[in-house]
Design a protein around this motif. Sequence first.
Motif, PDB file in Angstrom:
ATOM      1  N   THR A 131       0.760  -1.092  -0.063  1.00  0.00           N
ATOM      2  CA  THR A 131      -0.045  -0.096   0.030  1.00  0.00           C
ATOM      3  C   THR A 131       0.664   1.311  -0.036  1.00  0.00           C
ATOM      4  O   THR A 131       0.351   2.460   0.685  1.00  0.00           O
ATOM      5  N   ARG A 176       2.724   4.474  -1.816  1.00  0.00           N
ATOM      6  CA  ARG A 176       2.537   5.212  -3.057  1.00  0.00           C
ATOM      7  C   ARG A 176       3.845   5.902  -3.276  1.00  0.00           C
ATOM      8  O   ARG A 176       4.390   6.550  -2.571  1.00  0.00           O
ATOM      9  N   SER A 235       1.631  -0.634 -10.896  1.00  0.00           N
ATOM     10  CA  SER A 235       1.225  -2.083 -10.422  1.00  0.00           C
ATOM     11  C   SER A 235       0.251  -2.696 -11.457  1.00  0.00           C
ATOM     12  O   SER A 235      -0.134  -1.974 -12.269  1.00  0.00           O
ATOM     13  N   SER A 269      -2.607  -8.313  -6.974  1.00  0.00           N
ATOM     14  CA  SER A 269      -1.060  -7.692  -7.474  1.00  0.00           C
ATOM     15  C   SER A 269      -0.028  -8.903  -7.104  1.00  0.00           C
ATOM     16  O   SER A 269       0.729  -9.006  -8.055  1.00  0.00           O
ATOM     17  N   SER A 321       6.325  -1.872  -4.102  1.00  0.00           N
ATOM     18  CA  SER A 321       5.026  -2.026  -3.520  1.00  0.00           C
ATOM     19  C   SER A 321       3.935  -2.751  -4.357  1.00  0.00           C
ATOM     20  O   SER A 321       4.133  -2.641  -5.707  1.00  0.00           O
ATOM     21  N   ASP A 322       3.074  -3.310  -3.830  1.00  0.00           N
ATOM     22  CA  ASP A 322       2.103  -4.165  -4.641  1.00  0.00           C
ATOM     23  C   ASP A 322       1.138  -3.415  -5.060  1.00  0.00           C
ATOM     24  O   ASP A 322       0.423  -3.388  -6.342  1.00  0.00           O
ATOM     25  N   HIS A 323       0.611  -2.014  -4.579  1.00  0.00           N
ATOM     26  CA  HIS A 323      -0.319  -1.315  -5.105  1.00  0.00           C
ATOM     27  C   HIS A 323      -0.258   0.152  -4.310  1.00  0.00           C
ATOM     28  O   HIS A 323       0.511   0.107  -3.359  1.00  0.00           O
ATOM     29  N   GLY A 324      -0.870   1.167  -4.760  1.00  0.00           N
ATOM     30  CA  GLY A 324      -0.978   2.312  -3.885  1.00  0.00           C
ATOM     31  C   GLY A 324      -2.233   2.396  -3.195  1.00  0.00           C
ATOM     32  O   GLY A 324      -2.739   1.345  -2.550  1.00  0.00           O
ATOM     33  N   HIS A 351      -7.988   1.342  -1.278  1.00  0.00           N
ATOM     34  CA  HIS A 351      -7.475   0.872  -2.744  1.00  0.00           C
ATOM     35  C   HIS A 351      -8.510   0.033  -3.042  1.00  0.00           C
ATOM     36  O   HIS A 351      -9.494  -0.376  -2.482  1.00  0.00           O
ATOM     37  N   LYS A 393      -2.300   3.161  -8.340  1.00  0.00           N
ATOM     38  CA  LYS A 393      -1.460   2.152  -9.175  1.00  0.00           C
ATOM     39  C   LYS A 393       0.208   2.859  -9.377  1.00  0.00           C
ATOM     40  O   LYS A 393       0.784   1.989  -9.857  1.00  0.00           O
ATOM     41  N   VAL A 400       3.376   3.097  -8.294  1.00  0.00           N
ATOM     42  CA  VAL A 400       4.122   2.534  -6.897  1.00  0.00           C
ATOM     43  C   VAL A 400       5.641   2.508  -6.925  1.00  0.00           C
ATOM     44  O   VAL A 400       6.020   2.946  -7.832  1.00  0.00           O
ATOM     45  N   HIS A 420       4.861  -3.786 -12.848  1.00  0.00           N
ATOM     46  CA  HIS A 420       5.108  -5.104 -12.255  1.00  0.00           C
ATOM     47  C   HIS A 420       5.605  -6.168 -13.087  1.00  0.00           C
ATOM     48  O   HIS A 420       6.144  -7.242 -12.656  1.00  0.00           O
TER      49      HIS A 420
END
Length: 573
Positions: A263, A265, A295, A303, A482-485, A496, A508, A510, A541
Amino acid sequence: MLLPHSLTRAPFLLRRRNAPDTEPHAAPPHSPLALAWWIALWIAGPANWPLWKAFAGLPDVTGTRGLLFGIGFGLMIAAATAALLSLLAWRPTFKPALTVVLLTAAVSAHFMGSYGVVIDPTMILNVLGTDVRETRDLLSLRLLESLLLLAALPLWWLWRRPVDYQRGAVRAIRNLASLAGALVMLAAMTLLCFQDLSGTMRNHKELRYLVNPLNGFYSVGRVAYAKQARPAGPPMPIGLDARPLPPLAGQRTPLLLLVVGETARADHFALNGYPRDTDPELRALDVLSFRNVTSCGTNTAASLPCMVSHLGRTAHEARSHNYENLLDLLQHAGLAVLWIENQAGCKEVCDRVPHTRPEQPAPGATPPDDRLCPNGECLDEAMLHGLDARLAALPAPQRAHGVVLVIHQMGSHGPAYSQRSPADRKRFTPECTSTVLQQCDHQRLVNAYDNSIAYTDHVLAQSVRWLRQQTASYDPAMLYLSDHGESLGENNLYLHGLPYAIAPREQKHVPMIAWLPPQRLQADRLDLGCLRGRLDTSLSHDNLFHTVLGLARVRAGEYQPALDALAPCRAAS
């Protein structure tokens, strides 16, 4: 003549067998279909308040025409809901089914209205992977209010109503008639509103995800279908030809610490131009921060499997089979792999490799103390505790080929941002301590989130300090992604998980940060100046799989140099 007692009761039993669920002198029984239609109207109206709030804010549905379209749209939702409830209007299922529908609608309305999320298939996967800690963070008085007003109130009314279910054949005919009537009404309203409906849904796709709770039931069905559609059994193997590259002169064994963020950003890192000093320790380490990374999903369930897939986002979403992933390939190549989990789970990506949690120490090591794991929940720094012991416990033959350690952070997971950093590392105060984010002062909310980013900065810097201690035996490197924002109130969106096609950039965009010490740069023939010149290159990614293989010095048929973010700056050997 006196009749046996059982025979004197028989007429009463026969009379009661098909009686409605009411007592003598009670209120007249109701038709279950009438109750179903009333509940359908309640769901289409009050229980869909997030939809109507979004609808009222659309600039192209104003005036009398917009009002009429809104009424027609509401009747379409009511008809579709009534069609579903008509199928359930049987004595054993009716009231329990309506209870489930109303509770689902109330919970969905709360989260959609409070955080701006929607209920789609990826959100269902995320919910299924949620643990007790994450669930606890989402509980609030506002959720209780939603349950009381949107579910408990109509349920109190519903369960007090006596119902006349009638005989089975009559009930079946009436249920089918109600279903047919609901479908006719749905078709009629669709035809009457088609021009406005098609234009609105085309221009405002987010509305289709707000139809409550039908979108949730549809998403559950999609998830179940997708799971059944893919063949059962183990995933299809990849990387069967994987092998470590023979070492070049001056190279030691590669050691990669891959930090999977949560999570985070990109635009809240000072390394990427954020005006606040959220990452002072990393900036002192001369790291490389790639500033334009996207992402492949907007939540962990989407993700994380995509990040370690060889397919890339588009092919991963469209896949007809499940495949092994990056971690499996590294094991096939003979490397030592360990996943350390501080989240709600690795979403099955670490199932076939050694994995552990920070509170589970390596043999001979002590568990983290209460400072690192207060109240049964570990801070991310706890994953670094006892890393020497974890490294030593990995099989020596695999360690000789290379080591990849993966730590999966709690990171900046919301809504309890204030719990993601310890008290002695709060750089920005005062901070929001509530999980009802829309009730927080915006600056306090940002302070709490930025404190979690600053703590990630500290954890990553501590990771680098540990890696520096391994240079006698290894060529170390650290890669963070990161996996996502996360949305922090922009356009009234929080958290998110919005569908990818309509998700804002905040969910998105990251961070991706690499630490490559001079020893590693020289060993891998990497040009530092070239790397610094590519920090604004568009990445995603999709690049992670191939970049990790490059850093782990592993080659396989799945490796694509064009997707290795470092390959353009690596001299041919």
